[in-house]
Motif scaffolding. Structure first.
Motif, PDB file in Angstrom:
ATOM      1  N   SER A  68     -35.698  35.118  18.666  1.00 48.13           N
ATOM      2  CA  SER A  68     -34.969  34.333  19.656  1.00 48.13           C
ATOM      3  C   SER A  68     -34.017  35.258  20.397  1.00 48.13           C
ATOM      4  O   SER A  68     -33.755  36.385  19.961  1.00 48.13           O
ATOM      5  CB  SER A  68     -34.185  33.190  18.997  1.00 48.13           C
ATOM      6  OG  SER A  68     -33.020  33.693  18.366  1.00 48.13           O
ATOM      7  N   ASP A  69     -33.508  34.771  21.500  1.00 44.51           N
ATOM      8  CA  ASP A  69     -32.592  35.592  22.309  1.00 44.51           C
ATOM      9  C   ASP A  69     -31.327  35.941  21.524  1.00 44.51           C
ATOM     10  O   ASP A  69     -30.672  36.946  21.776  1.00 44.51           O
ATOM     11  CB  ASP A  69     -32.224  34.831  23.581  1.00 44.51           C
ATOM     12  CG  ASP A  69     -31.693  35.756  24.665  1.00 44.51           C
ATOM     13  OD1 ASP A  69     -32.229  36.866  24.809  1.00 44.51           O
ATOM     14  OD2 ASP A  69     -30.742  35.372  25.352  1.00 44.51           O
ATOM     15  N   LYS A  70     -30.996  35.099  20.540  1.00 45.59           N
ATOM     16  CA  LYS A  70     -29.786  35.329  19.743  1.00 45.59           C
ATOM     17  C   LYS A  70     -29.927  36.512  18.790  1.00 45.59           C
ATOM     18  O   LYS A  70     -28.946  36.979  18.227  1.00 45.59           O
ATOM     19  CB  LYS A  70     -29.440  34.070  18.950  1.00 45.59           C
ATOM     20  CG  LYS A  70     -29.029  32.899  19.832  1.00 45.59           C
ATOM     21  CD  LYS A  70     -28.683  31.684  19.007  1.00 45.59           C
ATOM     22  CE  LYS A  70     -28.275  30.514  19.895  1.00 45.59           C
ATOM     23  NZ  LYS A  70     -27.937  29.312  19.105  1.00 45.59           N
ATOM     24  N   ASP A  71     -31.173  36.974  18.589  1.00 47.15           N
ATOM     25  CA  ASP A  71     -31.393  38.123  17.710  1.00 47.15           C
ATOM     26  C   ASP A  71     -31.051  39.448  18.380  1.00 47.15           C
ATOM     27  O   ASP A  71     -30.923  40.471  17.711  1.00 47.15           O
ATOM     28  CB  ASP A  71     -32.860  38.172  17.250  1.00 47.15           C
ATOM     29  CG  ASP A  71     -33.208  37.016  16.331  1.00 47.15           C
ATOM     30  OD1 ASP A  71     -32.294  36.513  15.660  1.00 47.15           O
ATOM     31  OD2 ASP A  71     -34.380  36.617  16.296  1.00 47.15           O
ATOM     32  N   VAL A  72     -30.917  39.432  19.696  1.00 46.05           N
ATOM     33  CA  VAL A  72     -30.570  40.656  20.427  1.00 46.05           C
ATOM     34  C   VAL A  72     -29.149  41.060  20.055  1.00 46.05           C
ATOM     35  O   VAL A  72     -28.237  40.232  20.130  1.00 46.05           O
ATOM     36  CB  VAL A  72     -30.684  40.432  21.954  1.00 46.05           C
ATOM     37  CG1 VAL A  72     -30.312  41.706  22.710  1.00 46.05           C
ATOM     38  CG2 VAL A  72     -32.088  39.979  22.316  1.00 46.05           C
ATOM     39  N   PRO A  73     -28.929  42.307  19.615  1.00 43.86           N
ATOM     40  CA  PRO A  73     -27.594  42.744  19.162  1.00 43.86           C
ATOM     41  C   PRO A  73     -26.475  42.429  20.139  1.00 43.86           C
ATOM     42  O   PRO A  73     -25.399  41.968  19.738  1.00 43.86           O
ATOM     43  CB  PRO A  73     -27.770  44.255  18.977  1.00 43.86           C
ATOM     44  CG  PRO A  73     -29.217  44.420  18.659  1.00 43.86           C
ATOM     45  CD  PRO A  73     -29.927  43.379  19.454  1.00 43.86           C
ATOM     46  N   ALA A  74     -26.706  42.671  21.417  1.00 43.29           N
ATOM     47  CA  ALA A  74     -25.654  42.429  22.416  1.00 43.29           C
ATOM     48  C   ALA A  74     -25.291  40.947  22.485  1.00 43.29           C
ATOM     49  O   ALA A  74     -24.123  40.583  22.612  1.00 43.29           O
ATOM     50  CB  ALA A  74     -26.112  42.907  23.786  1.00 43.29           C
ATOM     51  N   VAL A  75     -26.316  40.077  22.371  1.00 47.57           N
ATOM     52  CA  VAL A  75     -26.074  38.630  22.395  1.00 47.57           C
ATOM     53  C   VAL A  75     -25.339  38.192  21.139  1.00 47.57           C
ATOM     54  O   VAL A  75     -24.415  37.381  21.184  1.00 47.57           O
ATOM     55  CB  VAL A  75     -27.412  37.865  22.535  1.00 47.57           C
ATOM     56  CG1 VAL A  75     -27.186  36.356  22.444  1.00 47.57           C
ATOM     57  CG2 VAL A  75     -28.097  38.233  23.836  1.00 47.57           C
ATOM     58  N   LYS A  76     -25.761  38.758  19.988  1.00 47.53           N
ATOM     59  CA  LYS A  76     -25.087  38.445  18.722  1.00 47.53           C
ATOM     60  C   LYS A  76     -23.610  38.790  18.804  1.00 47.53           C
ATOM     61  O   LYS A  76     -22.745  38.020  18.385  1.00 47.53           O
ATOM     62  CB  LYS A  76     -25.728  39.237  17.573  1.00 47.53           C
ATOM     63  CG  LYS A  76     -26.933  38.566  16.939  1.00 47.53           C
ATOM     64  CD  LYS A  76     -27.363  39.352  15.722  1.00 47.53           C
ATOM     65  CE  LYS A  76     -28.511  38.662  15.009  1.00 47.53           C
ATOM     66  NZ  LYS A  76     -28.956  39.410  13.830  1.00 47.53           N
ATOM     67  N   GLN A  77     -23.348  39.988  19.314  1.00 45.74           N
ATOM     68  CA  GLN A  77     -21.964  40.446  19.410  1.00 45.74           C
ATOM     69  C   GLN A  77     -21.147  39.525  20.308  1.00 45.74           C
ATOM     70  O   GLN A  77     -20.010  39.166  19.983  1.00 45.74           O
ATOM     71  CB  GLN A  77     -21.923  41.876  19.961  1.00 45.74           C
ATOM     72  CG  GLN A  77     -20.526  42.482  19.965  1.00 45.74           C
ATOM     73  CD  GLN A  77     -20.537  43.918  20.469  1.00 45.74           C
ATOM     74  OE1 GLN A  77     -21.579  44.436  20.843  1.00 45.74           O
ATOM     75  NE2 GLN A  77     -19.385  44.544  20.476  1.00 45.74           N
ATOM     76  N   THR A  78     -21.745  39.127  21.432  1.00 44.68           N
ATOM     77  CA  THR A  78     -21.046  38.223  22.357  1.00 44.68           C
ATOM     78  C   THR A  78     -20.771  36.876  21.701  1.00 44.68           C
ATOM     79  O   THR A  78     -19.675  36.324  21.838  1.00 44.68           O
ATOM     80  CB  THR A  78     -21.891  38.013  23.631  1.00 44.68           C
ATOM     81  OG1 THR A  78     -22.129  39.275  24.250  1.00 44.68           O
ATOM     82  CG2 THR A  78     -21.165  37.112  24.612  1.00 44.68           C
ATOM     83  N   GLU A  79     -21.746  36.344  20.974  1.00 43.08           N
ATOM     84  CA  GLU A  79     -21.560  35.054  20.300  1.00 43.08           C
ATOM     85  C   GLU A  79     -20.465  35.145  19.242  1.00 43.08           C
ATOM     86  O   GLU A  79     -19.646  34.238  19.100  1.00 43.08           O
ATOM     87  CB  GLU A  79     -22.868  34.605  19.655  1.00 43.08           C
ATOM     88  CG  GLU A  79     -23.887  34.072  20.650  1.00 43.08           C
ATOM     89  CD  GLU A  79     -25.041  33.381  19.960  1.00 43.08           C
ATOM     90  OE1 GLU A  79     -25.247  33.627  18.759  1.00 43.08           O
ATOM     91  OE2 GLU A  79     -25.736  32.601  20.635  1.00 43.08           O
ATOM     92  N   ASN A  80     -20.460  36.246  18.487  1.00 44.63           N
ATOM     93  CA  ASN A  80     -19.428  36.435  17.468  1.00 44.63           C
ATOM     94  C   ASN A  80     -18.045  36.533  18.103  1.00 44.63           C
ATOM     95  O   ASN A  80     -17.064  36.002  17.561  1.00 44.63           O
ATOM     96  CB  ASN A  80     -19.712  37.697  16.641  1.00 44.63           C
ATOM     97  CG  ASN A  80     -20.926  37.530  15.743  1.00 44.63           C
ATOM     98  OD1 ASN A  80     -21.289  36.404  15.386  1.00 44.63           O
ATOM     99  ND2 ASN A  80     -21.566  38.634  15.377  1.00 44.63           N
ATOM    100  N   GLN A  81     -17.977  37.210  19.235  1.00 42.72           N
ATOM    101  CA  GLN A  81     -16.701  37.327  19.939  1.00 42.72           C
ATOM    102  C   GLN A  81     -16.214  35.968  20.419  1.00 42.72           C
ATOM    103  O   GLN A  81     -15.024  35.652  20.301  1.00 42.72           O
ATOM    104  CB  GLN A  81     -16.843  38.281  21.131  1.00 42.72           C
ATOM    105  CG  GLN A  81     -16.918  39.753  20.744  1.00 42.72           C
ATOM    106  CD  GLN A  81     -17.157  40.649  21.945  1.00 42.72           C
ATOM    107  OE1 GLN A  81     -17.540  40.182  23.018  1.00 42.72           O
ATOM    108  NE2 GLN A  81     -16.946  41.938  21.766  1.00 42.72           N
ATOM    109  N   ILE A  82     -17.142  35.159  20.937  1.00 39.57           N
ATOM    110  CA  ILE A  82     -16.776  33.822  21.415  1.00 39.57           C
ATOM    111  C   ILE A  82     -16.271  32.962  20.261  1.00 39.57           C
ATOM    112  O   ILE A  82     -15.271  32.242  20.383  1.00 39.57           O
ATOM    113  CB  ILE A  82     -17.978  33.148  22.110  1.00 39.57           C
ATOM    114  CG1 ILE A  82     -18.297  33.875  23.420  1.00 39.57           C
ATOM    115  CG2 ILE A  82     -17.696  31.671  22.376  1.00 39.57           C
ATOM    116  CD1 ILE A  82     -19.583  33.423  24.073  1.00 39.57           C
TER     117      ILE A  82
END
Length: 211
Positions: A68-82
């Motif tokens: 899924s798109d959430k598996d992309v490291p950059a997306v994961k990092q952004t979600e964690n930051q949010i």
């Protein structure tokens, strides 16, 4: 998940036909069909267009290991930051909100019942809130710039909320030992002015110290 499967799934999730997708990309329906069958691959510009149409990253489309798109490291990092920022905001709102409720209680006890003891108890509660906040902050692993910003804001807010009545009561003690008569309105105005000056100086000091 393979690229062809991702395109097929995303197209169906967006309730889009092959013709509609092809029209958006300015390609033939047969081209979209070949991508979905895995017999052909779109060029780089089409991959970028697909990522924009389906609101996913190009990395997700091109890497089979990402389910899924959430598996992309950059997306994961952004979600964690949010998530981290949301927790910080909620913590700030809750703690400052409790302090404001304490201040309202102090106003009631001080101005309606003239009860200095319960007013000072409110100050003790505010100090307890600050100690609890400091303990949670130091115990957590959150030390981002965003967290530090709210850490500073918290102490500034608590100073403005928590020092009004101690300053007011101190002024009253001074008034009791003042040997001459004084105007009550002027006294209250001077007390308020002293509170504002002290709070403004404290705000600048806290901002500078906690940077």
């Amino acid at each position: 998940m393979k690229f062809c499967d991702k395109i097929l799934n995303l197209r169906k999730q967006n309730e889009m036909s092959q013709e509609q997708l092809a029209e958006k990309l300015n390609v033939s329906r047969q081209a979209v069909s070949r991508w979905e069958m895995g017999t052909a691959q779109p060029d780089a510009s089409n991959v970028l267009q697909l990522s924009k149409i389906f609101n996913v990253t190009a990395d997700y489309l091109l890497n089979d290991e990402y389910e899924s798109d959430k598996d992309v490291p950059a997306v994961k990092q952004t979600e964690n930051q949010i998530k981290e920022q949301t927790k910080i905001q909620i913590g700030f709102i809750v703690t400052v909100g409790i302090s404001i409720m304490v201040l309202i209680g102090q106003c009631i006890f001080y101005y309606s019942f003239k009860n200095t003891s319960l007013t000072l108890l409110g100050t003790i509660l505010t100090i307890a809130i600050i100690i609890g906040f400091e303990y949670v902050y130091r115990s957590s692993n959150v030390k981002s710039e965003y967290a530090k910003k709210y850490y500073t804001r918290f102490y500034i807010a608590e100073f403005w909320i928590g020092t009004y009545f101690p300053i007011n009561i101190l002024a009253e003690v001074i008034a009791l030992i003042y040997p001459r008569a004084y105007n009550v309105i002027i006294f209250q105005a001077l007390t308020l002015l002293m509170y504002i000056i002290i709070s403004v100086v404290a705000t600048k000091t806290i901002s500078k110290k906690l940077k």
